[in-house]
Design a protein around this motif. Structure first.
Motif, PDB file in Angstrom:
ATOM      1  N   GLU A  38       0.635  -1.163  -0.091  1.00 33.04           N
ATOM      2  CA  GLU A  38      -0.063  -0.048   0.082  1.00 33.04           C
ATOM      3  C   GLU A  38       0.724   1.288   0.253  1.00 33.04           C
ATOM      4  O   GLU A  38       0.710   2.134  -0.748  1.00 33.04           O
ATOM      5  N   SER A  39       1.684   1.397   0.931  1.00 28.88           N
ATOM      6  CA  SER A  39       2.619   2.629   0.982  1.00 28.88           C
ATOM      7  C   SER A  39       3.601   2.821  -0.029  1.00 28.88           C
ATOM      8  O   SER A  39       3.776   3.753  -0.453  1.00 28.88           O
ATOM      9  N   PHE A  40       4.258   1.635  -0.584  1.00 29.61           N
ATOM     10  CA  PHE A  40       5.311   1.872  -1.491  1.00 29.61           C
ATOM     11  C   PHE A  40       4.853   2.332  -2.822  1.00 29.61           C
ATOM     12  O   PHE A  40       5.263   3.185  -3.609  1.00 29.61           O
ATOM     13  N   ALA A  41       3.421   1.702  -3.272  1.00 31.35           N
ATOM     14  CA  ALA A  41       2.891   2.206  -4.344  1.00 31.35           C
ATOM     15  C   ALA A  41       2.270   3.399  -4.415  1.00 31.35           C
ATOM     16  O   ALA A  41       2.509   4.277  -5.474  1.00 31.35           O
ATOM     17  N   ASP A  42       1.860   3.963  -2.974  1.00 27.39           N
ATOM     18  CA  ASP A  42       1.306   5.165  -3.301  1.00 27.39           C
ATOM     19  C   ASP A  42       2.584   6.449  -3.004  1.00 27.39           C
ATOM     20  O   ASP A  42       2.391   7.442  -3.827  1.00 27.39           O
ATOM     21  N   TRP A  43       3.764   5.924  -2.554  1.00 26.46           N
ATOM     22  CA  TRP A  43       4.950   6.849  -2.568  1.00 26.46           C
ATOM     23  C   TRP A  43       5.336   7.193  -4.236  1.00 26.46           C
ATOM     24  O   TRP A  43       5.547   7.894  -4.570  1.00 26.46           O
ATOM     25  N   ILE A  44       5.376   5.968  -4.859  1.00 30.11           N
ATOM     26  CA  ILE A  44       6.115   6.017  -6.389  1.00 30.11           C
ATOM     27  C   ILE A  44       5.107   6.664  -7.242  1.00 30.11           C
ATOM     28  O   ILE A  44       5.210   7.527  -7.917  1.00 30.11           O
ATOM     29  N   THR A 232       4.376   8.150   3.479  1.00 27.55           N
ATOM     30  CA  THR A 232       4.369   6.870   2.822  1.00 27.55           C
ATOM     31  C   THR A 232       5.908   6.361   2.814  1.00 27.55           C
ATOM     32  O   THR A 232       6.049   5.117   2.911  1.00 27.55           O
ATOM     33  N   LEU A 233       6.970   7.268   2.557  1.00 27.50           N
ATOM     34  CA  LEU A 233       8.244   6.616   2.421  1.00 27.50           C
ATOM     35  C   LEU A 233       8.826   6.059   3.649  1.00 27.50           C
ATOM     36  O   LEU A 233       9.307   5.181   3.655  1.00 27.50           O
ATOM     37  N   VAL A 234       8.550   6.891   4.787  1.00 29.30           N
ATOM     38  CA  VAL A 234       9.192   6.606   5.947  1.00 29.30           C
ATOM     39  C   VAL A 234       8.345   5.274   6.478  1.00 29.30           C
ATOM     40  O   VAL A 234       9.009   4.174   6.715  1.00 29.30           O
ATOM     41  N   THR A 235       7.214   5.034   6.242  1.00 28.29           N
ATOM     42  CA  THR A 235       6.302   3.717   6.424  1.00 28.29           C
ATOM     43  C   THR A 235       6.989   2.650   5.758  1.00 28.29           C
ATOM     44  O   THR A 235       7.237   1.614   6.198  1.00 28.29           O
ATOM     45  N   THR A 399      -0.419  24.671   7.907  1.00 34.87           N
ATOM     46  CA  THR A 399       0.252  23.347   8.553  1.00 34.87           C
ATOM     47  C   THR A 399       1.343  23.242   7.676  1.00 34.87           C
ATOM     48  O   THR A 399       2.578  22.978   8.108  1.00 34.87           O
ATOM     49  N   LYS A 400       1.347  23.532   6.270  1.00 35.15           N
ATOM     50  CA  LYS A 400       2.689  23.416   5.492  1.00 35.15           C
ATOM     51  C   LYS A 400       3.033  21.891   5.541  1.00 35.15           C
ATOM     52  O   LYS A 400       4.220  21.767   5.535  1.00 35.15           O
ATOM     53  N   ASP A 401       2.249  20.961   5.679  1.00 35.83           N
ATOM     54  CA  ASP A 401       2.789  19.513   5.863  1.00 35.83           C
ATOM     55  C   ASP A 401       2.563  18.910   4.780  1.00 35.83           C
ATOM     56  O   ASP A 401       1.530  18.650   4.266  1.00 35.83           O
ATOM     57  N   PRO A 402       3.609  18.363   4.137  1.00 34.92           N
ATOM     58  CA  PRO A 402       3.793  17.768   2.778  1.00 34.92           C
ATOM     59  C   PRO A 402       2.826  16.405   2.833  1.00 34.92           C
ATOM     60  O   PRO A 402       2.215  16.328   1.899  1.00 34.92           O
ATOM     61  N   GLY A 403       2.889  15.957   4.032  1.00 36.96           N
ATOM     62  CA  GLY A 403       1.953  14.467   4.143  1.00 36.96           C
ATOM     63  C   GLY A 403       0.624  14.916   4.092  1.00 36.96           C
ATOM     64  O   GLY A 403      -0.265  14.483   3.484  1.00 36.96           O
ATOM     65  N   ALA A 404       0.197  16.094   4.869  1.00 38.50           N
ATOM     66  CA  ALA A 404      -1.253  16.454   4.813  1.00 38.50           C
ATOM     67  C   ALA A 404      -1.694  17.214   3.152  1.00 38.50           C
ATOM     68  O   ALA A 404      -2.747  16.984   3.006  1.00 38.50           O
ATOM     69  N   GLU A 405      -0.778  17.890   2.733  1.00 35.95           N
ATOM     70  CA  GLU A 405      -1.057  18.289   1.439  1.00 35.95           C
ATOM     71  C   GLU A 405      -1.270  17.228   0.440  1.00 35.95           C
ATOM     72  O   GLU A 405      -2.253  17.243  -0.280  1.00 35.95           O
ATOM     73  N   LYS A 406      -0.377  16.340   0.599  1.00 39.31           N
ATOM     74  CA  LYS A 406      -0.581  15.042  -0.312  1.00 39.31           C
ATOM     75  C   LYS A 406      -1.945  14.290  -0.021  1.00 39.31           C
ATOM     76  O   LYS A 406      -2.668  13.897  -0.909  1.00 39.31           O
TER      77      LYS A 406
END
Length: 417
Positions: A38-44, A232-235, A399-406
């Protein structure tokens, strides 16, 4: 002297078992693999901006390569086997995402189609081999059926898990509980005498939504998705490291190697033939209860991600599918919004905050300009998307949080698909 010229039928080559013993290590690493899927597919796909179709093509090629390696081995080797599982988990996830996000196939249809496909695979497998046990993967045909079934289970698990989230609007953390509870019931039924092959495959399917929801919970931003905010990357890196450590341990200890597959033809430890059907009844009742719960949850109001401190909570907090949200809006307006959000997604993938801010401003202006036209057409849908917009504006401007933006952009893209 006479010579026998009658044709000889070559006996199928019997290999050492090509899959590991089903132990706690098997289930642990299986869940780790599904989370990575799940996470790696989303990251790429999203973070690197490769795109859904391109990512699926890449991983299909990788899957063919690693599967060829796995098939070429004469016995179970942890590195080859588990690398294949990791890759097939990503590939199965991507195939379902293409159907949903790219082709607009409703999740209930995807879930139904993959369920039928898995039944067909099992039916042909049983008709040819007279067993579905993974303790008997000792020939090329059985290995082929096994990996085809695994691929379909990942696609089915993805579709069923996403459909559950779409129906309920549950947060990723809460959504972990349903597959976890169902797996616990299956384990209890197995210990009380259920058919071990049936119990295995049911649990195998359910580990997919369990691992995917776990990955979403870890990667999703704390606001508005109530995740842990790891990204997603860290996970992916955490779980890939855990998989690597486990594979190294299994390679050194060989604690999951099945040397004598004939030993597993005997009645398994907990199997009680007389209890098979009662246990099927228990598992069926659990499935019905889960369906009732999902039906009840789908009828409840679901809170949208409202902007923290930015305006009022949306007037309607009813959860809608993307089809419901767009049913009454003009296609031309939806296409404009979609183009603007895709531009934001591209800017985010490139790390261009200036372009992202400009894209948000342009999208907000277009949305506000169309309010008088869209809101009367479908007030609930307008409020639903407006709540998603608030989450986007808050993540980019406050917040300027990339994760939240994504996450906010991904939610809008899903709605506008």
């Amino acid at each position: 002297m006479t010579t026998n010229t009658a044709p000889r039928t070559a006996a199928p080559k019997v290999l050492l078992n090509k899959v590991p013993e089903v132990t706690i290590w098997f289930w642990l690493i299986k869940i780790l693999c599904t989370t990575v899927g799940e996470s790696f597919a989303d990251w790429i796909n999203m973070q690197l901006g490769v795109g859904l179709v391109a990512t699926a093509v890449i991983f299909t090629v990788v899957f063919v390569a690693v599967l060829a390696w796995q098939v070429s081995t004469s016995r179970y080797k942890p590195a080859a086997y588990w690398l294949t599982v990791v890759v097939v988990s990503v590939t199965g996830t991507l195939y379902t995402d293409i159907l949903t996000d790219q082709l607009g196939v409703p999740l209930w249809i995807s879930t139904s189609v993959f369920t039928v496909a898995l039944a067909v695979v099992f039916g042909i497998w049983w008709a040819r081999e007279h067993t579905l046990s993974i303790h008997s993967i000792v020939s090329r045909p059985r290995e082929g059926f096994y990996w085809l079934a695994v691929l379909v289970t990942f696609a089915l698990g993805t579709a069923a898990g996403d459909w559950t989230l779409e129906l309920t609007g549950w947060s990723p953390g809460v959504s972990v509980l349903l597959p976890l509870a169902l797996i616990a019931i299956i384990v209890a039924c197995w210990r009380m005498g259920a058919n071990p092959v049936l119990a295995f495959w049911l649990a195998y399917i359910l580990t997919r939504p369990l691992g995917a929801n776990l990955g979403d919970w870890l990667a999703s931003p704390k606001v508005p998705d109530q995740g842990l905010g790891l990204g997603t990357l860290v996970t992916s890196l955490i779980f890939l490291a855990a998989i690597l450590a486990t594979v190294v341990y299994l390679t050194l200890t060989k604690s999951d190697v099945i040397e004598d597959h004939q030993r597993h033809q005997r009645t398994p430890k907990y199997h009680r033939p007389g209890r098979e059907w009662p246990m099927v009844g228990v598992m069926t009742a659990a499935a019905i209860a889960a369906g009732v719960l999902l039906n009840w949850a789908s009828a409840q109001p679901h809170a949208n991600a409202a902007a923290e401190g930015e305006g009022e909570t949306p007037k309607s907090n009813v959860h809608l599918t993307s089809q419901q949200a767009l049913a009454h809006f003009p296609a031309a307006d939806v296409a404009t919004f979609r183009t603007l959000v895709k531009g934001m997604d591209t800017a985010l993938a490139k790390g261009d905050q200036t372009a992202l801010n400009k894209g948000v401003d342009a999208y907000e202006k277009a949305w506000d300009d169309d309010q008088d036209k869209l809101q009367p057409l479908d007030g609930k849908a307008w409020d639903f998307i407006d709540g998603q917009n608030d989450a986007l504006f808050n993540s980019v401007r406050k917040t300027k949080d990339p994760g939240a933006e994504k996450a906010a952009i991904a939610a809008l893209l899903k709605t506008l698909a």
